[in-house]
Scaffold this motif. Structure first.
Motif, PDB file in Angstrom:
ATOM      1  N   ASN A 152      14.180  -2.802  -5.686  1.00 22.35           N
ATOM      2  CA  ASN A 152      12.749  -2.541  -5.506  1.00 22.35           C
ATOM      3  C   ASN A 152      12.547  -1.103  -5.012  1.00 22.35           C
ATOM      4  O   ASN A 152      13.092  -0.715  -3.971  1.00 22.35           O
ATOM      5  N   VAL A 176      10.322   0.328  -3.419  1.00 23.70           N
ATOM      6  CA  VAL A 176       9.745   0.509  -2.075  1.00 23.70           C
ATOM      7  C   VAL A 176      10.828   0.734  -1.021  1.00 23.70           C
ATOM      8  O   VAL A 176      10.546   1.230   0.071  1.00 23.70           O
ATOM      9  N   ALA A 199       6.571   3.448  -2.323  1.00 20.56           N
ATOM     10  CA  ALA A 199       6.213   2.628  -1.158  1.00 20.56           C
ATOM     11  C   ALA A 199       4.722   2.779  -0.848  1.00 20.56           C
ATOM     12  O   ALA A 199       4.018   1.787  -0.630  1.00 20.56           O
ATOM     13  N   ALA A 256       2.494   1.079  -3.243  1.00 21.60           N
ATOM     14  CA  ALA A 256       2.496  -0.381  -3.059  1.00 21.60           C
ATOM     15  C   ALA A 256       1.772  -0.778  -1.768  1.00 21.60           C
ATOM     16  O   ALA A 256       1.733  -1.965  -1.414  1.00 21.60           O
ATOM     17  N   TYR A 277       9.862   0.351   8.887  1.00 16.76           N
ATOM     18  CA  TYR A 277       9.712   1.487   7.972  1.00 16.76           C
ATOM     19  C   TYR A 277      10.572   2.659   8.420  1.00 16.76           C
ATOM     20  O   TYR A 277      10.871   2.808   9.616  1.00 16.76           O
ATOM     21  N   ASP A 315       8.032  -9.111  -2.977  1.00 16.17           N
ATOM     22  CA  ASP A 315       7.430  -8.473  -1.796  1.00 16.17           C
ATOM     23  C   ASP A 315       8.296  -8.771  -0.558  1.00 16.17           C
ATOM     24  O   ASP A 315       8.476  -9.940  -0.205  1.00 16.17           O
TER      25      ASP A 315
END
Lengths: 146, 129
Positions: free
Chosen positions: A35, A37, A44, A47, A97, B71
């Motif tokens: 992914n 992200v 990122a 999204a 993050y 997600d």
């Protein structure tokens, strides 16, 4: 006796970990995440995330320092030559993050014996720089009797 | 996320290459020699280096996040037991079955198997839609 159960409930010095984008990328690559992200700041943001997102199991990276202190504590008394990681649980709250600072506090939940096995169970709680909880961990190590 | 009890998750199949434990050691900080040094592994009776259990757990996490649509916020909880050793250069298959759904939360019984050996067992993932 090593591993005296009076250590149950003991809480260790909090451990602070600064989350780097390249470390997230390195980890995500190692476990085969695809992914974007987890790799690309722009992907990122598109999204809806504020920066590159750590995969959930990146928790092992930022919890590592806190857990090492707990596992190596002589008062806990694990015989590492005979110990295997028996079980693991994580309960996630807020995402982590790139750029976050995560503080993890480990504690001894329980030490018990069954047959020739000894179970060492630790808890960890990790919060970010805003004081928001990001993950709770339960770490079970099993020591075989000699 | 529309899942019904009894539904199977799409399988995740991964064959970690020979140097995967080295990369995972660097990424995770766990340099226990049984994961990276064939001689150290042999000394404790293993045929080769073994995978980190937490690496295999990360594959279980991946399979469950993928089932929820990718997600990373979807995975709320994951509990596993490490019940066997995983080896590089052999395929790992992660499977899951929906146990129950309620209030937008889905509980998945999940496991990882390699060569017929269920190396991660009795695992439960909780997904949120």
């Amino acid at each position: 006796m090593a591993g005296d159960t009076t250590v149950v409930g003991k809480s260790f010095e909090p451990f602070e970990y600064e989350v780097g984008r390249e470390k997230i990328r390195e980890y995500a690559h190692a476990v085969g995440e695809t992914n974007p992200v987890h790799f690309d700041p722009q992907a990122a943001r598109e999204a809806g995330f504020r920066a590159v997102v750590a995969p959930p199991m990146f928790a092992v990276v930022y919890c590592g320092g806190a857990m090492a202190t707990a596992l190596l504590d002589p008062a806990v008394g694990m015989n590492f030559a005979m110990v295997a990681h028996g079980g693991q649980e994580f309960a996630w709250s807020d995402l982590v993050y790139a750029g976050d600072t995560i503080t993890t506090t480990a504690s001894v939940r329980d030490i018990s014996a069954r047959d020739s096995l000894k179970f060492f169970v630790f808890d960890s709680v990790s919060v970010n720089q805003d004081g928001l909880e990001v993950v709770r961990g339960t770490w079970t190590n099993i020591e075989r009797g000699v | 996320m529309d899942m019904r009890p009894g539904e199977q998750l799409p399988e995740l199949r991964v064959t970690p290459d020979r140097y995967l434990p080295h990369r995972y050691a660097g990424a995770s900080g766990d340099f226990n020699p049984i994961h990276i040094d064939p001689e150290a592994a042999k000394q404790v009776g293993l045929s080769s280096t073994i995978l980190h259990g937490l690496y295999t757990m990360a594959l279980v996490a991946r399979a469950n996040v993928a089932a929820a649509g990718g997600d990373p916020r979807a995975l709320r909880r994951l509990a596993v037991e490490f019940r066997g050793m995983g080896f590089p250069e052999k395929e790992i298959v992660v499977r899951g079955t929906v146990r129950e759904t309620s209030d937008g939360r889905v509980l998945i019984d999940t496991e990882a198997e390699q060569d017929g050996d269920r190396i991660v067992r009795n695992a439960v993932a909780e997904l949120a839609g």
